[in-house]
Design a protein around this motif. Structure first.
Motif, PDB file in Angstrom:
ATOM      1  N   ILE A   3      36.865  46.336  34.103  1.00 11.72           N
ATOM      2  CA  ILE A   3      38.106  46.495  34.875  1.00 11.72           C
ATOM      3  C   ILE A   3      38.313  45.292  35.788  1.00 11.72           C
ATOM      4  CG2 ILE A   3      39.197  47.864  36.692  1.00 11.72           C
ATOM      5  CD1 ILE A   3      37.886  50.348  35.366  1.00 11.72           C
ATOM      6  N   VAL A   4      37.239  44.857  36.448  1.00 14.25           N
ATOM      7  CA  VAL A   4      37.327  43.684  37.317  1.00 14.25           C
ATOM      8  C   VAL A   4      37.739  42.455  36.511  1.00 14.25           C
ATOM      9  CG1 VAL A   4      35.983  42.086  38.740  1.00 14.25           C
ATOM     10  CG2 VAL A   4      35.721  44.556  39.045  1.00 14.25           C
ATOM     11  N   TYR A  16      41.348  38.252  42.083  1.00 13.00           N
ATOM     12  CA  TYR A  16      40.617  39.444  42.510  1.00 13.00           C
ATOM     13  C   TYR A  16      39.686  39.037  43.631  1.00 13.00           C
ATOM     14  CZ  TYR A  16      37.273  43.304  42.516  1.00 13.00           C
ATOM     15  OH  TYR A  16      36.463  44.347  42.896  1.00 13.00           O
ATOM     16  N   PRO A  17      39.706  39.673  44.783  1.00 15.37           N
ATOM     17  CA  PRO A  17      40.281  41.000  45.071  1.00 15.37           C
ATOM     18  C   PRO A  17      41.724  41.007  45.593  1.00 15.37           C
ATOM     19  CG  PRO A  17      38.973  40.284  46.919  1.00 15.37           C
ATOM     20  CD  PRO A  17      38.845  39.196  45.888  1.00 15.37           C
ATOM     21  N   ARG A  18      42.370  39.849  45.686  1.00 10.06           N
ATOM     22  CA  ARG A  18      43.721  39.811  46.264  1.00 10.06           C
ATOM     23  C   ARG A  18      44.667  40.770  45.551  1.00 10.06           C
ATOM     24  NH1 ARG A  18      47.269  36.122  44.454  1.00 10.06           N
ATOM     25  NH2 ARG A  18      45.503  34.869  43.714  1.00 10.06           N
ATOM     26  N   PHE A  58      45.711  52.927  40.929  1.00 11.50           N
ATOM     27  CA  PHE A  58      44.295  53.222  41.152  1.00 11.50           C
ATOM     28  C   PHE A  58      43.884  54.509  40.447  1.00 11.50           C
ATOM     29  CE2 PHE A  58      44.762  50.302  44.866  1.00 11.50           C
ATOM     30  CZ  PHE A  58      43.761  49.419  44.495  1.00 11.50           C
ATOM     31  N   ALA A  59      44.775  55.489  40.402  1.00 10.50           N
ATOM     32  CA  ALA A  59      44.468  56.720  39.671  1.00 10.50           C
ATOM     33  C   ALA A  59      44.278  56.427  38.184  1.00 10.50           C
ATOM     34  CB  ALA A  59      45.577  57.746  39.877  1.00 10.50           C
ATOM     35  N   LYS A  60      45.106  55.539  37.650  1.00  4.83           N
ATOM     36  CA  LYS A  60      44.975  55.168  36.235  1.00  4.83           C
ATOM     37  C   LYS A  60      43.678  54.408  35.984  1.00  4.83           C
ATOM     38  CE  LYS A  60      49.884  55.054  35.011  1.00  4.83           C
ATOM     39  NZ  LYS A  60      51.043  54.189  34.625  1.00  4.83           N
ATOM     40  N   LEU A  61      43.289  53.538  36.934  1.00  8.45           N
ATOM     41  CA  LEU A  61      42.022  52.829  36.782  1.00  8.45           C
ATOM     42  C   LEU A  61      40.851  53.804  36.802  1.00  8.45           C
ATOM     43  CD1 LEU A  61      42.560  49.666  39.036  1.00  8.45           C
ATOM     44  CD2 LEU A  61      42.533  49.770  36.533  1.00  8.45           C
ATOM     45  N   GLY A  62      40.924  54.808  37.680  1.00 12.81           N
ATOM     46  CA  GLY A  62      39.877  55.824  37.696  1.00 12.81           C
ATOM     47  C   GLY A  62      39.816  56.585  36.388  1.00 12.81           C
ATOM     48  N   GLU A  63      40.978  56.931  35.850  1.00 12.43           N
ATOM     49  CA  GLU A  63      41.028  57.625  34.560  1.00 12.43           C
ATOM     50  C   GLU A  63      40.488  56.741  33.442  1.00 12.43           C
ATOM     51  OE1 GLU A  63      41.288  60.118  31.594  1.00 12.43           O
ATOM     52  OE2 GLU A  63      41.656  60.704  33.684  1.00 12.43           O
ATOM     53  N   ASN A 119      25.110  45.247  39.994  1.00 11.21           N
ATOM     54  CA  ASN A 119      26.102  44.286  40.493  1.00 11.21           C
ATOM     55  C   ASN A 119      27.374  44.949  41.000  1.00 11.21           C
ATOM     56  OD1 ASN A 119      24.477  43.280  38.065  1.00 11.21           O
ATOM     57  ND2 ASN A 119      24.981  41.377  39.094  1.00 11.21           N
ATOM     58  N   ASN A 120      27.508  46.248  40.789  1.00  7.24           N
ATOM     59  CA  ASN A 120      28.691  46.939  41.309  1.00  7.24           C
ATOM     60  C   ASN A 120      28.739  46.967  42.829  1.00  7.24           C
ATOM     61  OD1 ASN A 120      29.817  47.481  38.814  1.00  7.24           O
ATOM     62  ND2 ASN A 120      28.925  49.519  38.637  1.00  7.24           N
TER      63      ASN A 120
END
Length: 686
Positions: A460-461, A476-478, A488-493, A515-516
């Motif tokens: 994802i990153v 990233y992270p900008r 963010f909900a879609k990324l979690g899914e 590394n997370n």
């Protein structure tokens, strides 16, 4: 491509090579010979000077001298295709057709992008009346002639290991001429050689979109997907290829890798053993079987497979390192003698040499010969480090950006965002910090699934980061500031869907990718109810354990004392920030505390995860689950204290590490304690 170096400045070596090439092109052979020999006087063994010398000698009629020069070139650079091409031309000059054919065949076997060698083969075969082989060579000539000259030259450079020169040429071609399938594929292969797999995958996907039937590109795409841990996608690619070639050993080997990645270790062992039916002397197959058996906890049979791999090739460094990496194996005197001989042999390849050095470091440490042990660990790191592309400045710069962007106000304005699932338990930190032990403890609970170091957050990153150099203000992270609650909900899914393949029906699962720790902010935003546990170890013990560990992939900061210390300090800096802006979000667990008070630490872990106490979590070593990390054999034993102070045996050599760590030697315990208020109880995970 993001991490592959783009155009490079002209070096002195490149300028000298261009000068010699120009003299030869102008038929100024005597001058070329004199200048090449002058260069060799300054740099004996210099590849291009030796080749130019041989070419000039041939044109000057000095054929015996040319053969001697080529023999010297072969001793120094045996994989250089053009030396064999030149040897073939010397044989042609002497009207020796048989040896000429043999030399040209060697050249094109090493580097198929040699039109001159193929033309010579076509002519020689026609002279001998071999129409079939002549037609094959003519076909290769036609194939190369149909390609733009820049692509042919760049391919030849790539095949001879000149990656930067090849990339410079092929990038310039793409900029000038736009997309070209072969140019894109070559750039992807350069990326693969540099282990920049994300960029290579994008390029190969684009190639296949334009040319779906391009089998070589599809096989390379499958390989890259495996390296990116996208095993299901890789399997689909391989199944498409294997419909036409079900017995292809290369495809079957890649398919077995997808089985390993998806946790199907028994199936992988079966596939590797099928590959051995043709020949019992396949060192790589024996090695892969050993890895799978080790993961399954079948240590004795894994040892047998590793020994078989070593028996196939006396200098097979990975086989010996795999034995050492069991941590419990003790080498025989005969094995030690063989390893020392292989390290000393000039013919031993670099990759085998540093694997052997790390193995010898462990062997001497077990024997109590600490000076010899440290010598080999240091040598192994020195040999490995030039292969790595790690740049501490990029990590440190990105850390500063995380701290700047992911403020307390930033998170307060996004409270409640993300997917509501409580399923994941993230164990983060540094490698060799005790994370496998925590994973084994939690995975012994009836409600928790132990998986592996999952790549999904990193994927994802990678997508959020996109292409282009990171620079002072990386995307990233900008980019997190531009994403909505729905994003963010879609990324979690997406994360939950991608990790489903590693799970059974247990309600919770562990993601142990260390590394997370760099992405706690992202994890919090997309999975606000996930548990996050920071596995931390005393800095000297942790850093030295990394220094003596040869990792299969990644963790490229570990091959230099200075860089390990810098990375540890950066880790502390970023974790200190997460503690400050997300107080209580991360549970810190010190490895030394787990060793000293196992039951208390287990109860603390389970309480943080809101799980009932189960006694099997204390008897974690009885859990026979698959474990894929370097600590696999250690966590199958009862807990022991000996590892806590092992680094002190090497203290006389570790003053540079202590100096580089500085105040981290104290602050690793102080950081975050004032913020650690225990798990947030505002949401229930039960």
């Amino acid at each position: 491509m993001e991490s592959v170096p783009s155009t490079t400045p002209v070096t002195a070596a490149a300028a000298e090579r261009a000068h010699l090439h120009e003299l030869l092109r102008q038929h100024r052979f005597a001058e070329a010979l004199a200048d090449a020999q002058a260069l060799l006087a300054r740099s004996p063994g210099q590849r291009d000077a030796l080749l130019a010398t041989a070419i000039a000698q041939r044109f000057l009629g000095q054929i015996p001298a040319a053969f001697e020069t080529l023999a010297t070139l072969e001793r120094h650079h045996s994989g250089f295709s053009r030396l064999y091409e030149e040897r073939g031309r010397c044989h042609v000059a002497l009207r020796q057709a048989g040896p000429a054919i043999e030399a040209f065949l060697t050249a094109v076997h090493l580097n198929h992008a040699l039109p001159g060698a193929w033309r010579m083969l076509e002519g020689l075969y026609r002279m001998q009346g071999d129409a079939k082989e002549a037609a094959t060579a003519a076909g290769q000539v036609a194939t190369l002639r149909a390609l733009p000259q820049e692509i042919v030259v760049a391919t030849g450079l790539f095949m001879d290991g000149e990656l930067e020169a090849a990339e410079t040429l092929i990038r310039a071609y793409l900029v000038k001429n736009g997309d070209h399938i072969e140019a894109m594929r070559l750039l992807a292969r350069i990326g693969m050689a540099h282990k920049v797999y994300f960029d290579a995958q994008v390029l190969l996907a684009a190639v296949l979109e334009r040319e779906p039937g391009y089998r070589s590109a599809r096989e390379e795409h499958a390989f890259v997907l495996i390296e990116l841990h996208r095993y299901q996608e890789a399997r689909r690619e391989l199944e498409q290829l294997m419909r036409d070639e079900p017995a292809n050993p290369a495809l079957k080997t890649l398919y077995a890798s997808t089985c390993i990645g998806l946790g199907e270790h028994e199936r992988a062992v079966g596939l590797y053993r099928e590959l051995l039916r043709g020949t019992a002397a396949d060192a790589d197959a024996h090695l892969s079987i050993g890895h799978a058996l080790k993961t399954l906890g079948q240590t004795e049979t894994a040892i047998d497979s590793y020994r078989r791999a070593a028996a196939c090739r006396a200098d097979f460094g990975d086989a010996y390192w795999s034995l050492a990496n069991l941590k419990t194996y003790r080498f025989t005197q005969e094995e030690l003698t063989g390893m020392r001989a292989a390290v000393a042999a000039p013919s031993t390849a670099l990759i085998d040499r540093y694997h052997l050095c790390f193995a010898l470091g462990k062997a001497y440490e077990d024997q109590g010969d600490i000076a010899n042990s440290f010598h080999h660990y240091r040598l192994g790191n020195e040999l490995k480090r030039p292969e790595c592309r790690y740049q501490p400045e990029l990590i440190e710069g990105n850390t500063r950006q995380q701290i700047k962007i992911c403020s307390a106000e930033f998170f307060a304005g996004r409270a409640g965002w993300g997917h509501p699932s409580p399923d994941p338990i993230f164990i983060i930190g540094l490698p060799r910090a005790g994370s496998t032990l925590l994973e084994q403890i939690l995975a012994s609970h009836s409600q928790v699934e132990g998986t592996q170091e999952l790549p999904n957050v990193q994927q994802i990153v990678g997508r959020l980061r996109g292409f282009g150099p990171e620079g002072d203000e990386p995307r990233y992270p900008r980019i997190l500031t531009t994403l909505t609650a729905e994003d963010f909900a879609k990324l979690g899914e997406e994360y939950l869907a991608g990790t489903r393949v590693y799970r059974t029906d247990k309600p919770f699962f562990i993601d142990k990718m260390p590394n997370n720790f760099r992405h706690v902010g992202l994890i919090h935003l997309m999975l606000p109810r996930a548990r996050i546990i920071d596995a931390r170890r005393e800095p000297m013990a942790c850093c030295f354990s990394n220094f003596k560990q040869l990792f299969a992939n990644g963790q490229e900061f570990t091959y230099s004392i200075e860089e390990i210390a810098r990375y540890y300090r950066t880790y502390l800096e970023l974790m200190r920030h997460w503690d400050r802006v997300l107080p209580g979000r991360v549970l810190r667990v010190y490895h030394e505390d787990v060793v000293e008070d196992l039951e208390g630490s287990v109860r603390r872990l389970l309480d943080f995860c809101e799980l009932d106490f189960e006694p099997q979590c204390i008897a974690f070593h009885e859990n026979r689950r698959s474990v894929r990390t370097a600590s696999s054999e250690q966590v199958r034993q009862a807990i022991y204290r000996e590892g806590l102070e092992q680094w002190r045996n090497f203290a006389p050599w570790l003053e540079p590490l202590q100096n580089a760590l500085g105040d981290a030697l104290r602050s690793y315990r102080e950081d975050g304690q004032q913020h650690e208020t225990g798990p947030q109880r505002s949401v229930s995970v039960r």
